[in-house]
Design an enzyme around this catalytic site. Structure first.
Site, PDB file in Angstrom:
ATOM      1  N   ARG A   7      66.538  82.178  90.276  1.00  0.00           N
ATOM      2  CA  ARG A   7      65.586  81.659  89.294  1.00  0.00           C
ATOM      3  C   ARG A   7      66.128  81.788  87.889  1.00  0.00           C
ATOM      4  O   ARG A   7      65.505  81.312  86.944  1.00  0.00           O
ATOM      5  CB  ARG A   7      64.312  82.506  89.365  1.00  0.00           C
ATOM      6  CG  ARG A   7      63.157  81.839  90.056  1.00  0.00           C
ATOM      7  CD  ARG A   7      62.062  82.879  90.079  1.00  0.00           C
ATOM      8  NE  ARG A   7      60.767  82.328  90.271  1.00  0.00           N
ATOM      9  CZ  ARG A   7      60.207  82.204  91.470  1.00  0.00           C
ATOM     10  NH1 ARG A   7      60.869  82.528  92.549  1.00  0.00           N
ATOM     11  NH2 ARG A   7      58.977  81.752  91.562  1.00  0.00           N
TER      12      ARG A   7
ATOM     13  N   ARG B 266      46.161  83.736  96.651  1.00  0.00           N
ATOM     14  CA  ARG B 266      47.160  84.596  95.999  1.00  0.00           C
ATOM     15  C   ARG B 266      46.679  85.016  94.609  1.00  0.00           C
ATOM     16  O   ARG B 266      46.104  84.201  93.891  1.00  0.00           O
ATOM     17  CB  ARG B 266      48.487  83.844  95.886  1.00  0.00           C
ATOM     18  CG  ARG B 266      49.448  84.205  96.993  1.00  0.00           C
ATOM     19  CD  ARG B 266      50.653  83.333  97.021  1.00  0.00           C
ATOM     20  NE  ARG B 266      51.391  83.254  95.768  1.00  0.00           N
ATOM     21  CZ  ARG B 266      52.570  82.640  95.655  1.00  0.00           C
ATOM     22  NH1 ARG B 266      53.141  82.084  96.703  1.00  0.00           N
ATOM     23  NH2 ARG B 266      53.186  82.585  94.479  1.00  0.00           N
TER      24      ARG B 266
ATOM     25  N   ARG C  78      53.259  80.912  84.805  1.00  0.00           N
ATOM     26  CA  ARG C  78      54.367  80.696  85.761  1.00  0.00           C
ATOM     27  C   ARG C  78      55.076  79.385  85.471  1.00  0.00           C
ATOM     28  O   ARG C  78      56.296  79.301  85.539  1.00  0.00           O
ATOM     29  CB  ARG C  78      53.833  80.703  87.198  1.00  0.00           C
ATOM     30  CG  ARG C  78      53.438  82.091  87.660  1.00  0.00           C
ATOM     31  CD  ARG C  78      52.538  82.053  88.869  1.00  0.00           C
ATOM     32  NE  ARG C  78      53.162  81.449  90.025  1.00  0.00           N
ATOM     33  CZ  ARG C  78      52.482  80.906  91.042  1.00  0.00           C
ATOM     34  NH1 ARG C  78      51.166  80.873  91.013  1.00  0.00           N
ATOM     35  NH2 ARG C  78      53.116  80.416  92.058  1.00  0.00           N
TER      36      ARG C  78
ATOM     37  N   ARG D  37      45.566  76.357  97.339  1.00  0.00           N
ATOM     38  CA  ARG D  37      46.397  77.056  98.326  1.00  0.00           C
ATOM     39  C   ARG D  37      45.664  78.255  98.938  1.00  0.00           C
ATOM     40  O   ARG D  37      44.959  78.989  98.263  1.00  0.00           O
ATOM     41  CB  ARG D  37      47.686  77.558  97.671  1.00  0.00           C
ATOM     42  CG  ARG D  37      48.473  78.454  98.626  1.00  0.00           C
ATOM     43  CD  ARG D  37      49.878  78.675  98.208  1.00  0.00           C
ATOM     44  NE  ARG D  37      50.016  79.201  96.863  1.00  0.00           N
ATOM     45  CZ  ARG D  37      51.183  79.262  96.225  1.00  0.00           C
ATOM     46  NH1 ARG D  37      52.284  78.824  96.807  1.00  0.00           N
ATOM     47  NH2 ARG D  37      51.257  79.743  95.001  1.00  0.00           N
TER      48      ARG D  37
ATOM     49  N   LYS E 211      57.963  74.404  98.077  1.00  0.00           N
ATOM     50  CA  LYS E 211      59.212  74.996  98.602  1.00  0.00           C
ATOM     51  C   LYS E 211      58.969  75.761  99.894  1.00  0.00           C
ATOM     52  O   LYS E 211      59.687  75.596 100.883  1.00  0.00           O
ATOM     53  CB  LYS E 211      59.853  75.948  97.565  1.00  0.00           C
ATOM     54  CG  LYS E 211      60.170  75.321  96.245  1.00  0.00           C
ATOM     55  CD  LYS E 211      60.734  76.309  95.269  1.00  0.00           C
ATOM     56  CE  LYS E 211      59.807  77.433  94.849  1.00  0.00           C
ATOM     57  NZ  LYS E 211      58.648  77.029  94.023  1.00  0.00           N
TER      58      LYS E 211
HETATM   59  P1  AP5 Z   1      53.892  76.142  98.627  1.00  0.00           P
HETATM   60  O1  AP5 Z   1      54.780  75.680  99.732  1.00  0.00           O
HETATM   61  O2  AP5 Z   1      53.200  77.469  98.764  1.00  0.00           O
HETATM   62  O3  AP5 Z   1      54.633  76.011  97.205  1.00  0.00           O
HETATM   63  P2  AP5 Z   1      55.868  76.806  96.590  1.00  0.00           P
HETATM   64  O4  AP5 Z   1      56.727  75.805  95.895  1.00  0.00           O
HETATM   65  O5  AP5 Z   1      56.507  77.683  97.627  1.00  0.00           O
HETATM   66  O6  AP5 Z   1      55.089  77.635  95.500  1.00  0.00           O
HETATM   67  P3  AP5 Z   1      55.083  79.172  95.115  1.00  0.00           P
HETATM   68  O7  AP5 Z   1      53.866  79.343  94.243  1.00  0.00           O
HETATM   69  O8  AP5 Z   1      55.186  80.070  96.294  1.00  0.00           O
HETATM   70  O9  AP5 Z   1      56.345  79.265  94.271  1.00  0.00           O
HETATM   71  P4  AP5 Z   1      56.649  80.280  93.199  1.00  0.00           P
HETATM   72  O10 AP5 Z   1      58.050  79.926  92.989  1.00  0.00           O
HETATM   73  O11 AP5 Z   1      55.804  80.303  91.985  1.00  0.00           O
HETATM   74  O12 AP5 Z   1      56.229  81.669  93.862  1.00  0.00           O
HETATM   75  P5  AP5 Z   1      57.071  82.810  94.551  1.00  0.00           P
HETATM   76  O13 AP5 Z   1      56.282  83.335  95.672  1.00  0.00           O
HETATM   77  O14 AP5 Z   1      58.468  82.368  94.787  1.00  0.00           O
HETATM   78  O15 AP5 Z   1      52.795  74.990  98.413  1.00  0.00           O
HETATM   79  C1  AP5 Z   1      51.756  75.132  97.446  1.00  0.00           C
HETATM   80  C2  AP5 Z   1      50.449  74.549  98.017  1.00  0.00           C
HETATM   81  O16 AP5 Z   1      50.579  73.122  98.146  1.00  0.00           O
HETATM   82  C3  AP5 Z   1      50.077  75.046  99.424  1.00  0.00           C
HETATM   83  O17 AP5 Z   1      48.693  75.136  99.494  1.00  0.00           O
HETATM   84  C4  AP5 Z   1      50.598  73.954 100.378  1.00  0.00           C
HETATM   85  O18 AP5 Z   1      49.800  73.901 101.551  1.00  0.00           O
HETATM   86  C5  AP5 Z   1      50.436  72.712  99.519  1.00  0.00           C
HETATM   87  N1  AP5 Z   1      51.488  71.709  99.698  1.00  0.00           N
HETATM   88  C6  AP5 Z   1      52.832  71.931  99.767  1.00  0.00           C
HETATM   89  N2  AP5 Z   1      53.509  70.769  99.853  1.00  0.00           N
HETATM   90  C7  AP5 Z   1      52.554  69.785  99.802  1.00  0.00           C
HETATM   91  C8  AP5 Z   1      52.613  68.374  99.799  1.00  0.00           C
HETATM   92  N3  AP5 Z   1      53.784  67.714  99.847  1.00  0.00           N
HETATM   93  N4  AP5 Z   1      51.452  67.678  99.711  1.00  0.00           N
HETATM   94  C9  AP5 Z   1      50.258  68.333  99.624  1.00  0.00           C
HETATM   95  N5  AP5 Z   1      50.137  69.677  99.614  1.00  0.00           N
HETATM   96  C10 AP5 Z   1      51.275  70.389  99.685  1.00  0.00           C
HETATM   97  O19 AP5 Z   1      57.148  83.890  93.370  1.00  0.00           O
HETATM   98  C11 AP5 Z   1      56.006  84.623  92.946  1.00  0.00           C
HETATM   99  C12 AP5 Z   1      56.409  85.623  91.883  1.00  0.00           C
HETATM  100  O20 AP5 Z   1      57.387  86.553  92.408  1.00  0.00           O
HETATM  101  C13 AP5 Z   1      57.080  85.058  90.621  1.00  0.00           C
HETATM  102  O21 AP5 Z   1      56.128  84.584  89.695  1.00  0.00           O
HETATM  103  C14 AP5 Z   1      57.861  86.287  90.127  1.00  0.00           C
HETATM  104  O22 AP5 Z   1      57.004  87.204  89.488  1.00  0.00           O
HETATM  105  C15 AP5 Z   1      58.352  86.917  91.419  1.00  0.00           C
HETATM  106  N6  AP5 Z   1      59.673  86.410  91.838  1.00  0.00           N
HETATM  107  C16 AP5 Z   1      59.937  85.725  93.000  1.00  0.00           C
HETATM  108  N7  AP5 Z   1      61.229  85.399  93.071  1.00  0.00           N
HETATM  109  C17 AP5 Z   1      61.810  85.872  91.936  1.00  0.00           C
HETATM  110  C18 AP5 Z   1      63.139  85.813  91.419  1.00  0.00           C
HETATM  111  N8  AP5 Z   1      64.130  85.209  92.086  1.00  0.00           N
HETATM  112  N9  AP5 Z   1      63.380  86.391  90.218  1.00  0.00           N
HETATM  113  C19 AP5 Z   1      62.389  87.002  89.539  1.00  0.00           C
HETATM  114  N10 AP5 Z   1      61.119  87.085  89.956  1.00  0.00           N
HETATM  115  C20 AP5 Z   1      60.818  86.528  91.151  1.00  0.00           C
END
Ligand code: AP5
Length: 221
Positions: free
Chosen positions: A88, A155, A166, A122, A13
């Site tokens: 979410r 991370r 997660r 990552r 994402k």
């Molecule tokens: P990346 O683009 O970083 O993936 P992502 O989908 O953004 O993954 P996240 O881990 O950031 O999502 P998340 O939803 O768990 O975490 P968030 O920060 O929102 O890509 C991943 C890797 O793959 C990278 O290395 C990239 O280079 C590679 N890649 C990407 N696309 C590729 C492809 N097509 N091919 C090959 N490689 C690829 O949330 C973290 C925490 O915050 C949560 O656990 C929660 O505690 C809290 N939180 C955040 N938002 C909320 C909410 N709305 N409500 C409650 N708690 C929340």
């Protein structure tokens, strides 16, 4: 262009949102990034959310909703935004309808083995938040951000036991949200098993067809 990107952790994402943000000149707003920045600064909010994030649990709805609502009132969101990681839960989706109803929700899907490999490799820039992958999107110099020269780090929630939690939380929360946007005709599912150079053009072409607006890069602004 009010966009929401949803999908499991590691589906990409943030990577796709960065590309769309550059193309259309709208901000990429990641609730995860906001929380990580607060945790890094050691603010009261940061201390609170860190406890949830380190365990792979969701931060309470009230808190997240208030933060997103405030962020979307900033002037850079006037022409649109990309929300990454919000909503979410169903209460978050309902709240968003009230203060900034999204035009389109992209639901990214990928196989679990692909997701785990992405999260395990990552690296993120501790300074500007740019996202890399040791195998798929390596920086030019190992450990150093191409964009700002900052150090690349792993991370805290990319540890295997937290990744498992997660993914479990994601599967528990997501069906009602998918249904919510599907029923309103605003959901498009995007296959994201392939590499980013394949998935990114797929995303951009969906947006171009849907919005028929000149991207910022083409208009020369
Ligand atoms: P990346 O683009 O970083 O993936 P992502 O989908 O953004 O993954 P996240 O881990 O950031 O999502 P998340 O939803 O768990 O975490 P968030 O920060 O929102 O890509 C991943 C890797 O793959 C990278 O290395 C990239 O280079 C590679 N890649 C990407 N696309 C590729 C492809 N097509 N091919 C090959 N490689 C690829 O949330 C973290 C925490 O915050 C949560 O656990 C929660 O505690 C809290 N939180 C955040 N938002 C909320 C909410 N709305 N409500 C409650 N708690 C929340």
């Amino acid at each position: 262009m009010k966009l929401v990107f949803i999908g499991p952790p590691g589906v990409g994402k943030g990577t796709y949102a960065q590309a769309v943000s550059e193309r259309y000149g709208i901000p990429h707003i990641s609730t995860g990034d906001i929380f990580r920045e607060e945790a890094r600064k050691g603010s009261e909010l940061g201390k609170l959310v860190k406890e949830y994030m380190d365990k792979g649990l969701l931060v309470p709805d009230d808190l997240v909703i208030e933060i997103v609502k405030r962020r979307l009132q900033e002037t850079d969101c006037r022409n649109g935004f990309i929300l990454d990681g919000f909503p979410r839960t169903l209460p978050q989706a309902l709240a968003l309808e009230e203060f900034a109803k999204p035009d389109l929700v992209l639901n990214f899907i990928a196989r679990e083995d692909v997701i785990i490999e992405r999260l395990s490799g990552r690296r993120v820039c501790a300074n500007c938040g740019a996202i890399y992958h040791v195998k798929y999107m390596p920086p030019k110099v190992p450990g150093v951000c191409d964009k700002c020269g900052g150090p690349l780090i792993i991370r805290r929630d990319d540890r295997p036991e937290v990744i498992r939690e997660r993914l479990k939380v994601f599967h528990e929360q997501f069906t009602p949200i998918i249904r919510f946007y599907e029923e309103r005709g605003r959901l498009i599912t995007v296959e994201a098993n392939e590499q980013a150079p394949v998935v990114i053009p797929r995303v951009l072409s969906i947006l171009e067809m849907r919005f028929k607006e000149s991207p910022r890069s083409q208009s020369g602004k």
